[in-house]
Design a protein around this motif. Structure first.
Motif, PDB file in Angstrom:
ATOM      1  N   ALA A   1       0.828  -1.216   0.000  1.00 37.80           N
ATOM      2  CA  ALA A   1       0.000   0.000   0.000  1.00 37.80           C
ATOM      3  C   ALA A   1       0.860   1.262   0.000  1.00 37.80           C
ATOM      4  CB  ALA A   1      -0.920  -0.005   1.217  1.00 37.80           C
ATOM      5  N   GLU A   2       0.474   2.228  -0.829  1.00 42.22           N
ATOM      6  CA  GLU A   2       1.148   3.522  -0.853  1.00 42.22           C
ATOM      7  C   GLU A   2       0.298   4.630  -0.255  1.00 42.22           C
ATOM      8  OE1 GLU A   2       2.485   4.350  -4.800  1.00 42.22           O
ATOM      9  OE2 GLU A   2       4.171   2.939  -4.663  1.00 42.22           O
ATOM     10  N   THR A   3      -0.974   4.322  -0.004  1.00 43.97           N
ATOM     11  CA  THR A   3      -1.867   5.314   0.602  1.00 43.97           C
ATOM     12  C   THR A   3      -2.723   4.645   1.675  1.00 43.97           C
ATOM     13  OG1 THR A   3      -3.618   4.939  -1.042  1.00 43.97           O
ATOM     14  CG2 THR A   3      -2.003   6.675  -1.524  1.00 43.97           C
ATOM     15  N   GLY A   4      -3.386   5.449   2.456  1.00 48.05           N
ATOM     16  CA  GLY A   4      -4.288   4.934   3.481  1.00 48.05           C
ATOM     17  C   GLY A   4      -4.805   6.054   4.360  1.00 48.05           C
ATOM     18  N   TYR A   5      -5.657   5.699   5.287  1.00 54.26           N
ATOM     19  CA  TYR A   5      -6.205   6.690   6.209  1.00 54.26           C
ATOM     20  C   TYR A   5      -6.675   5.974   7.465  1.00 54.26           C
ATOM     21  CZ  TYR A   5     -10.691   4.939   4.452  1.00 54.26           C
ATOM     22  OH  TYR A   5     -11.731   4.130   4.099  1.00 54.26           O
TER      23      TYR A   5
ATOM     24  N   GLY B   1      -9.271   2.054  10.196  1.00 55.35           N
ATOM     25  CA  GLY B   1      -8.369   2.504   9.146  1.00 55.35           C
ATOM     26  C   GLY B   1      -8.306   1.546   7.981  1.00 55.35           C
ATOM     27  N   LYS B   2      -7.694   2.018   6.888  1.00 50.45           N
ATOM     28  CA  LYS B   2      -7.567   1.225   5.665  1.00 50.45           C
ATOM     29  C   LYS B   2      -6.206   1.484   5.040  1.00 50.45           C
ATOM     30  CE  LYS B   2     -10.054   0.087   1.391  1.00 50.45           C
ATOM     31  NZ  LYS B   2     -11.256   0.382   0.555  1.00 50.45           N
ATOM     32  N   GLY B   3      -5.658   0.473   4.362  1.00 52.08           N
ATOM     33  CA  GLY B   3      -4.370   0.641   3.708  1.00 52.08           C
ATOM     34  C   GLY B   3      -3.275   0.906   4.723  1.00 52.08           C
ATOM     35  N   LEU B   4      -2.567   2.021   4.579  1.00 50.49           N
ATOM     36  CA  LEU B   4      -1.509   2.399   5.509  1.00 50.49           C
ATOM     37  C   LEU B   4      -2.059   2.813   6.876  1.00 50.49           C
ATOM     38  CD1 LEU B   4       0.947   4.378   3.192  1.00 50.49           C
ATOM     39  CD2 LEU B   4       1.306   2.123   4.222  1.00 50.49           C
TER      40      LEU B   4
ATOM     41  N   MET C   1       4.011  -3.762   5.435  1.00 49.91           N
ATOM     42  CA  MET C   1       3.534  -4.767   4.490  1.00 49.91           C
ATOM     43  C   MET C   1       2.024  -4.944   4.645  1.00 49.91           C
ATOM     44  SD  MET C   1       6.781  -7.426   4.623  1.00 49.91           S
ATOM     45  CE  MET C   1       5.961  -8.701   3.684  1.00 49.91           C
ATOM     46  N   VAL C   2       1.278  -3.933   4.225  1.00 50.91           N
ATOM     47  CA  VAL C   2      -0.185  -3.944   4.252  1.00 50.91           C
ATOM     48  C   VAL C   2      -0.690  -3.630   2.849  1.00 50.91           C
ATOM     49  CG1 VAL C   2      -0.455  -3.337   6.685  1.00 50.91           C
ATOM     50  CG2 VAL C   2      -0.196  -1.519   5.005  1.00 50.91           C
ATOM     51  N   ASP C   3      -1.831  -4.213   2.502  1.00 50.25           N
ATOM     52  CA  ASP C   3      -2.433  -4.017   1.192  1.00 50.25           C
ATOM     53  C   ASP C   3      -3.332  -2.784   1.206  1.00 50.25           C
ATOM     54  OD1 ASP C   3      -4.808  -4.699  -0.894  1.00 50.25           O
ATOM     55  OD2 ASP C   3      -2.960  -5.731  -1.499  1.00 50.25           O
ATOM     56  N   GLU C   4      -3.531  -2.204   0.019  1.00 51.63           N
ATOM     57  CA  GLU C   4      -4.413  -1.021  -0.090  1.00 51.63           C
ATOM     58  C   GLU C   4      -5.817  -1.320   0.431  1.00 51.63           C
ATOM     59  OE1 GLU C   4      -3.760   2.000  -1.162  1.00 51.63           O
ATOM     60  OE2 GLU C   4      -1.940   1.918  -2.381  1.00 51.63           O
ATOM     61  N   LYS C   5      -6.251  -2.595   0.333  1.00 49.83           N
ATOM     62  CA  LYS C   5      -7.609  -2.948   0.738  1.00 49.83           C
ATOM     63  C   LYS C   5      -7.687  -3.527   2.149  1.00 49.83           C
ATOM     64  CE  LYS C   5      -9.214  -3.758  -3.993  1.00 49.83           C
ATOM     65  NZ  LYS C   5      -9.859  -4.706  -4.933  1.00 49.83           N
ATOM     66  N   ASP C   6      -6.567  -3.661   2.844  1.00 51.91           N
ATOM     67  CA  ASP C   6      -6.594  -4.124   4.237  1.00 51.91           C
ATOM     68  C   ASP C   6      -7.336  -3.112   5.106  1.00 51.91           C
ATOM     69  OD1 ASP C   6      -5.110  -6.251   3.422  1.00 51.91           O
ATOM     70  OD2 ASP C   6      -3.314  -5.759   4.585  1.00 51.91           O
TER      71      ASP C   6
ATOM     72  N   ASP D   1      -8.777  -7.216   8.779  1.00 49.39           N
ATOM     73  CA  ASP D   1      -9.213  -7.944   7.589  1.00 49.39           C
ATOM     74  C   ASP D   1      -8.111  -7.810   6.545  1.00 49.39           C
ATOM     75  OD1 ASP D   1     -10.826  -9.344   5.802  1.00 49.39           O
ATOM     76  OD2 ASP D   1     -11.659  -7.500   4.981  1.00 49.39           O
ATOM     77  N   HIS D   2      -7.464  -8.933   6.212  1.00 48.08           N
ATOM     78  CA  HIS D   2      -6.344  -8.922   5.282  1.00 48.08           C
ATOM     79  C   HIS D   2      -6.818  -9.288   3.875  1.00 48.08           C
ATOM     80  CE1 HIS D   2      -3.794  -8.681   8.794  1.00 48.08           C
ATOM     81  NE2 HIS D   2      -4.344  -9.788   9.269  1.00 48.08           N
ATOM     82  N   HIS D   3      -6.445  -8.471   2.906  1.00 45.67           N
ATOM     83  CA  HIS D   3      -6.838  -8.709   1.515  1.00 45.67           C
ATOM     84  C   HIS D   3      -5.755  -9.517   0.814  1.00 45.67           C
ATOM     85  CE1 HIS D   3      -8.682  -8.003  -2.378  1.00 45.67           C
ATOM     86  NE2 HIS D   3      -7.520  -7.582  -2.839  1.00 45.67           N
TER      87      HIS D   3
END
Length: 260
Positions: free
Chosen positions: A44-48, A75-78, A124-129, A158-160
């Motif tokens: 992931a390069e973005t998140g909130y 939160g999601k992504g990062l 190491m998290v996905d954009e959709k995590d 929740d891991h994508h």
């Protein structure tokens, strides 16, 4: 009645004097360009993430000398996993969050994380995590000075598209009683329990701690404390028996701190 509301692009703060409550909301938008692991996979390069804190001037509505807070985070992504309401630091790499993250010294097969290194796994998290956390904590002090400081907290992740499991969560509870003996000495303890679930595989741990504490007043405000710790772990994750199973452990230590 006194009511104050503060709003910005990222924060909202509300204080009601008559209602004896305070609400704080914080929204963080996160960006990390070129988030690659050790083998070249892009994460992931973005998140909130969003944090809401509800403060009561009582112990969950019970009259007397107490306080309490209700904290909800998502939160999601990062903004997921160990990065939920956190940034890239060694502390956040190791603190409770996602069981996929943290230190995994037995992951010698994982070249991407340099063998399960917590600092490598942190991002190491996905954009959709996605992740959500709830925390209730506070304290109540009796007229005789005896205090109780409990907390209940938990987090769901929740891991994508994660080969190691699609979800994990943990729930923990603890209480820290304090017993004053004199102006320069008191005894505190701690009882704690945590339950983990990693895609259906469960584990738990508990602890009992006794900590005699000495107070060293300076007469200038700060009062340094020195405490000795004795902790019993019925089932320790870091201590195993001859069969390789978790075994009980007993830990001794000391701690010194000061605040002002």
């Amino acid at each position: 009645m006194f009511l104050l509301v503060f709003v910005s692009l990222s924060r909202l703060w509300l204080f009601c004097e008559l209602c004896a409550l305070e609400i704080f909301i914080f929204l963080a938008n996160k960006t990390m360009p070129d988030n690659w692991d050790m083998v070249g996979k892009e994460w992931a390069e973005t998140g909130y993430d969003l944090t809401a804190i509800y403060t009561l001037n009582s112990f969950f509505g019970i009259p007397g000398n107490g306080f309490s807070k209700i904290i909800a985070q998502a939160g999601k992504g990062l903004g997921s996993g160990n990065l939920l309401a956190g940034t890239i630091t060694s502390y956040n790499a190791y603190h409770p969050g996602s069981q996929f993250q943290g230190e995994h010294p037995d992951w010698t097969w994982s070249s991407a994380s340099a063998g399960g290194d917590a600092n490598r796994l942190l991002t190491m998290v996905d954009e959709k995590d996605t992740s959500a956390r709830l925390l209730l904590w506070g304290g109540y002090t009796l007229d005789n000075g005896i205090g109780f400081f409990p907390s209940i907290q938990g987090q769901y992740n929740d891991h994508h598209e994660n080969d190691l499991g699609s979800y994990d969560y943990w729930i923990s509870a603890m209480v820290r009683p304090t017993f004053p003996v004199s102006d320069h000495f008191y005894v505190q303890g701690e009882l704690g329990y945590v339950h983990n679930n990693w895609s259906g595989a469960t584990s738990n741990q508990s602890k009992i701690t006794v900590a005699p504490t000495f107070i060293l007043p300076t007469g200038m405000g700060p009062a340094p404390e020195i405490r000795f710790l004795a902790t019993y772990l019925p089932k320790s994750w870091t201590h195993t028996n001859e069969s390789g199973e978790s075994d009980s452990d007993f830990i001794l230590g000391f701690q010194a701190d000061v605040w002002w």
